[in-house]
Design a protein around this motif. Sequence first.
Motif, short mmCIF file in Angstrom:
data_model
loop_
_atom_site.label_atom_id
_atom_site.label_comp_id
_atom_site.label_asym_id
_atom_site.label_seq_id
_atom_site.Cartn_x
_atom_site.Cartn_y
_atom_site.Cartn_z
N VAL A 169 -13.41 -4.64 -4.26
CA VAL A 169 -12.78 -4.56 -5.58
C VAL A 169 -13.39 -5.61 -6.74
O VAL A 169 -13.58 -5.24 -7.87
N GLU A 173 -16.14 -2.18 -8.52
CA GLU A 173 -15.08 -1.24 -8.55
C GLU A 173 -15.71 0.15 -8.31
O GLU A 173 -15.07 1.12 -7.77
N LYS A 177 -14.56 2.58 -5.58
CA LYS A 177 -13.80 4.19 -5.86
C LYS A 177 -14.65 5.23 -5.24
O LYS A 177 -13.92 6.34 -4.52
N VAL A 183 -8.50 1.72 -5.94
CA VAL A 183 -9.02 0.60 -6.68
C VAL A 183 -7.85 0.09 -7.52
O VAL A 183 -7.46 -1.13 -7.83
N TYR A 186 -5.21 -1.85 -5.80
CA TYR A 186 -5.54 -3.41 -5.33
C TYR A 186 -5.67 -4.00 -6.68
O TYR A 186 -5.07 -5.43 -6.37
N ASN A 187 -5.76 -3.49 -7.91
CA ASN A 187 -5.98 -4.11 -9.06
C ASN A 187 -4.43 -4.48 -9.42
O ASN A 187 -4.21 -5.49 -9.88
#
Length: 284
Positions: A169, A173, A177, A183, A186-187
């Motif tokens: 990530v 990114e 994806k 993603v 996780y962000n």
Amino acid sequence: MYEIVQKLGQYWQYPFVRYALIAGVLIALCSSLLGVILVLKRFSYIGDGLSHIAFGAMAVAAVMNLTNNMPLVLLVTILCAVLLLRGGQNAKIKGDAALAMISVGSLAIGYLIMNLFSTSANISGDVCSTLFGSTSILTLSAYDVWACVILSIIVVVAFIVLYHKIFAVTFDETFAKATGMKVEAYNLFLAVLTAVIIVLAMNLVGSLLISALVIFPAVSAMRVFRSFKAVMLCAAVISVICAVLGILTSILAGTPVGSTIVVVNIVMLIVFAVLGKVSEGARA
């Protein structure tokens, strides 16, 4: 030298010194791990913005006379981090502008609340301690230390378990994806971790100096190393050393804890910048 060691030995007998070192090391370790990711993703400003939000929440907690303000401050900071991340892309005011407006607004409102509804005769001292961490790290209770230990363990374990996901990530990114990785989740997870670390670090360096604790070790490590794992390990070592040296120096010299730790980090950055230039010259 012997006198310094003897003096440190005397101070070590006091619980507040042991608490400060334990909390300082754990906070520095977590901040450095997260700092590498934030610097690489160019999200360094998030730490500064969330710290101002945390200051506003801390001011409200002080007015409410809460004996333990960490749960409220942590909840508010996490909620703001989530809202900024989830709503920043689709809102009319984009993420960086929204963060700047909310952070400055929280700082101003927090200071205003502390003045209008003051519960202490020393407002300037309380604000200075909160903004610059001048004394708060030396007044930690056993509860604060245990909360710091538990949260730090969660952060470190999360980084170890999700290392490869975080790596993907952080660097690409789009590719993450394409491989089916969630993603956004996780962000969001990184935003929550950032909020947790910001709240913990406020006791160490204060809300205005948190960015230094997050950014300096990562940037220092990047002067010498190039691989992601090496940078993270080096940043962790640098951050812990700077925290210990800063706390011990502040105790011996009577200087503000937060400012002393930041100055030690600046010196370490200069040293690693020189080492980086030397290593580049040697490779050339």
